[in-house]
Enzyme design. Structure first.
Site, PDB file in Angstrom:
ATOM      1  CE  LYS A  20     -12.937  -3.744  50.263  1.00 26.67           C
ATOM      2  NZ  LYS A  20     -12.614  -3.471  51.677  1.00 26.67           N
ATOM      3  NE  ARG A  95     -18.503  -1.380  51.439  1.00 24.07           N
ATOM      4  CZ  ARG A  95     -17.440  -0.840  50.869  1.00 24.07           C
ATOM      5  NH1 ARG A  95     -16.974  -1.305  49.746  1.00 24.07           N
ATOM      6  NH2 ARG A  95     -16.838   0.161  51.443  1.00 24.07           N
ATOM      7  NE  ARG A 134      -6.516   3.567  53.203  1.00 20.61           N
ATOM      8  CZ  ARG A 134      -7.662   2.904  53.065  1.00 20.61           C
ATOM      9  NH1 ARG A 134      -7.726   1.877  52.257  1.00 20.61           N
ATOM     10  NH2 ARG A 134      -8.714   3.275  53.739  1.00 20.61           N
ATOM     11  NE  ARG A 169     -10.311   6.076  51.729  1.00 25.62           N
ATOM     12  CZ  ARG A 169     -10.698   4.813  51.525  1.00 25.62           C
ATOM     13  NH1 ARG A 169     -10.014   4.053  50.688  1.00 25.62           N
ATOM     14  NH2 ARG A 169     -11.737   4.311  52.134  1.00 25.62           N
ATOM     15  NE  ARG A 180     -13.991   3.150  55.828  1.00 23.86           N
ATOM     16  CZ  ARG A 180     -12.675   3.333  55.763  1.00 23.86           C
ATOM     17  NH1 ARG A 180     -12.113   4.318  56.435  1.00 23.86           N
ATOM     18  NH2 ARG A 180     -11.932   2.560  55.007  1.00 23.86           N
TER      19      ARG A 180
HETATM   20  P1  AP5 Z   1      -6.197  -1.299  51.226  1.00 23.70           P
HETATM   21  O1  AP5 Z   1      -5.720  -2.207  50.139  1.00 23.70           O
HETATM   22  O2  AP5 Z   1      -6.328   0.159  50.911  1.00 23.70           O
HETATM   23  O3  AP5 Z   1      -7.548  -1.874  51.884  1.00 23.70           O
HETATM   24  P2  AP5 Z   1      -9.037  -1.903  51.361  1.00 23.70           P
HETATM   25  O4  AP5 Z   1      -9.603  -3.227  51.777  1.00 23.70           O
HETATM   26  O5  AP5 Z   1      -9.084  -1.559  49.913  1.00 23.70           O
HETATM   27  O6  AP5 Z   1      -9.623  -0.776  52.297  1.00 23.70           O
HETATM   28  P3  AP5 Z   1     -10.608   0.425  52.017  1.00 23.70           P
HETATM   29  O7  AP5 Z   1     -10.554   1.272  53.271  1.00 23.70           O
HETATM   30  O8  AP5 Z   1     -10.326   1.117  50.725  1.00 23.70           O
HETATM   31  O9  AP5 Z   1     -11.952  -0.311  51.948  1.00 23.70           O
HETATM   32  P4  AP5 Z   1     -13.310   0.266  52.255  1.00 23.70           P
HETATM   33  O10 AP5 Z   1     -14.102  -0.941  51.910  1.00 23.70           O
HETATM   34  O11 AP5 Z   1     -13.548   0.832  53.583  1.00 23.70           O
HETATM   35  O12 AP5 Z   1     -13.373   1.547  51.321  1.00 23.70           O
HETATM   36  P5  AP5 Z   1     -13.946   1.803  49.870  1.00 23.70           P
HETATM   37  O13 AP5 Z   1     -12.996   2.700  49.195  1.00 23.70           O
HETATM   38  O14 AP5 Z   1     -14.378   0.542  49.212  1.00 23.70           O
HETATM   39  O15 AP5 Z   1      -5.223  -1.481  52.460  1.00 23.70           O
HETATM   40  C1  AP5 Z   1      -5.361  -0.725  53.639  1.00 23.70           C
HETATM   41  C2  AP5 Z   1      -3.968  -0.355  54.177  1.00 23.70           C
HETATM   42  O16 AP5 Z   1      -3.310  -1.525  54.592  1.00 23.70           O
HETATM   43  C3  AP5 Z   1      -3.032   0.309  53.162  1.00 23.70           C
HETATM   44  O17 AP5 Z   1      -2.220   1.250  53.831  1.00 23.70           O
HETATM   45  C4  AP5 Z   1      -2.181  -0.837  52.646  1.00 23.70           C
HETATM   46  O18 AP5 Z   1      -0.901  -0.388  52.206  1.00 23.70           O
HETATM   47  C5  AP5 Z   1      -2.091  -1.704  53.877  1.00 23.70           C
HETATM   48  N1  AP5 Z   1      -2.001  -3.115  53.548  1.00 23.70           N
HETATM   49  C6  AP5 Z   1      -2.853  -3.805  52.737  1.00 23.70           C
HETATM   50  N2  AP5 Z   1      -2.492  -5.090  52.683  1.00 23.70           N
HETATM   51  C7  AP5 Z   1      -1.376  -5.198  53.488  1.00 23.70           C
HETATM   52  C8  AP5 Z   1      -0.545  -6.276  53.877  1.00 23.70           C
HETATM   53  N3  AP5 Z   1      -0.756  -7.505  53.427  1.00 23.70           N
HETATM   54  N4  AP5 Z   1       0.473  -6.038  54.738  1.00 23.70           N
HETATM   55  C9  AP5 Z   1       0.691  -4.786  55.217  1.00 23.70           C
HETATM   56  N5  AP5 Z   1      -0.052  -3.720  54.887  1.00 23.70           N
HETATM   57  C10 AP5 Z   1      -1.084  -3.930  54.047  1.00 23.70           C
HETATM   58  O19 AP5 Z   1     -15.299   2.589  50.220  1.00 23.70           O
HETATM   59  C11 AP5 Z   1     -15.294   3.876  50.808  1.00 23.70           C
HETATM   60  C12 AP5 Z   1     -16.728   4.355  51.028  1.00 23.70           C
HETATM   61  O20 AP5 Z   1     -17.423   4.428  49.750  1.00 23.70           O
HETATM   62  C13 AP5 Z   1     -17.623   3.438  51.872  1.00 23.70           C
HETATM   63  O21 AP5 Z   1     -17.466   3.690  53.248  1.00 23.70           O
HETATM   64  C14 AP5 Z   1     -19.023   3.822  51.346  1.00 23.70           C
HETATM   65  O22 AP5 Z   1     -19.474   5.035  51.906  1.00 23.70           O
HETATM   66  C15 AP5 Z   1     -18.787   4.038  49.868  1.00 23.70           C
HETATM   67  N6  AP5 Z   1     -19.009   2.809  49.067  1.00 23.70           N
HETATM   68  C16 AP5 Z   1     -18.067   2.159  48.332  1.00 23.70           C
HETATM   69  N7  AP5 Z   1     -18.606   1.080  47.730  1.00 23.70           N
HETATM   70  C17 AP5 Z   1     -19.921   1.061  48.095  1.00 23.70           C
HETATM   71  C18 AP5 Z   1     -20.990   0.175  47.813  1.00 23.70           C
HETATM   72  N8  AP5 Z   1     -20.823  -0.887  47.014  1.00 23.70           N
HETATM   73  N9  AP5 Z   1     -22.192   0.434  48.375  1.00 23.70           N
HETATM   74  C19 AP5 Z   1     -22.382   1.513  49.163  1.00 23.70           C
HETATM   75  N10 AP5 Z   1     -21.394   2.391  49.465  1.00 23.70           N
HETATM   76  C20 AP5 Z   1     -20.182   2.164  48.942  1.00 23.70           C
END
Ligand code: AP5
Length: 223
Positions: A20, A95, A134, A169, A180
């Protein structure tokens, strides 16, 4: 000259590690819309030690969701900031079903219509591998995302864009990653059906980010 799509208003839906953040960054570079990542906003609040950050940290480190009420308060404010008028990409929000229902009401109130919801699909083994490899730039103004296998930072681990150290992280322990993924299946995956019923869902393979971005851009031109 790049063909510019203006004012996109989309939601990115996908499991942790689905890409994402990576896809959102590529799309904002393309059209000047703003990426709104609830995860990034929360991590910045934790770093600054604000009240929101202190409340959110425990949930985040365990890989649990932060309570809906806190998220909605934060997003109501964020979505009314002036930069959203140029378009926005919601990354990691909504979410849960209650968040999706509250967002629907909020968008109606603000008279905002979404283009569609992008559902990023990636096999589970690819996700696990991506999350453990990552690295993220530690500079809060940069936060460039790297992957030690597919897109590594500089050989000494610094960010290619700003030179700051890259880090893992706090929620990238194996235990938190598994939690997660479980939380995603239980609380977030039902949004796929929700947005399908709303007639807004479009599913894209997220194995290659460049191909995903091209496919999203094509769908935006057609809608
Ligand atoms: P990346 O692009 O970083 O993936 P992502 O989908 O953004 O993953 P996140 O781990 O950031 O998502 P998340 O939903 O767990 O965390 P968030 O920060 O939202 O890619 C991942 C890796 O793969 C990278 O190394 C990248 O380089 C690689 N990659 C990507 N695409 C690739 C490709 N095509 N080919 C090769 N490599 C690739 O949330 C964190 C925490 O915040 C949650 O756990 C929760 O506690 C809280 N939170 C956030 N939003 C909410 C909400 N709305 N409600 C409640 N709690 C929330």
């Amino acid at each position: 000259v790049k063909e510019v799509i203006r004012n996109m208003k989309i939601i990115l839906l996908g499991a942790p590690g689905a890409g994402k953040g990576t896809v959102a960054k590529l799309l904002t570079e393309y059209d000047g819309s703003v990426q709104i990542s609830t995860g990034d906003i929360l991590r910045a609040a934790v770093k600054e030690g604000t009240e929101l950050g202190r409340e959110a940290k425990g949930y985040m480190d365990r890989g649990d969701l932060v309570p809906d009420a806190l998220i909605m308060r934060m997003m109501e404010t964020r979505l009314q900031q002036p930069d959203c008028a140029n378009g926005f990409i919601l990354d990691g929000f909504p979410r849960t079903i209650p968040q999706a229902e509250a967002l629907k009401k909020l968008l109606e109130k603000l008279n905002i219509r979404l283009n569609f919801v992008v559902n990023l699909e990636v096999p589970r083994d690819v996700i696990l591998d991506r999350l453990t490899t990552r690295r993220t730039c530690s500079n809060p103004d940069c936060q460039e995302i790297y992957n030690i296998k597919s897109n590594p930072p500089l050989p000494d681990g610094r960010c290619k864009k700003c030179g700051s150290p890259t880090i893992q992280r706090d929620d990238e322990t194996e235990e938190a990653i598994l939690n997660r993924l479980e939380t995603y299946n239980e609380k977030t995956a039902p949004l796929i059906g929700f947005y399908e019923r709303e007639g807004l869902l479009k599913t894209f393979s997220s194995v290659s980010s460049a191909e995903t971005v091209e496919a999203v851009k094509k769908a935006l031109k057609e809608c």
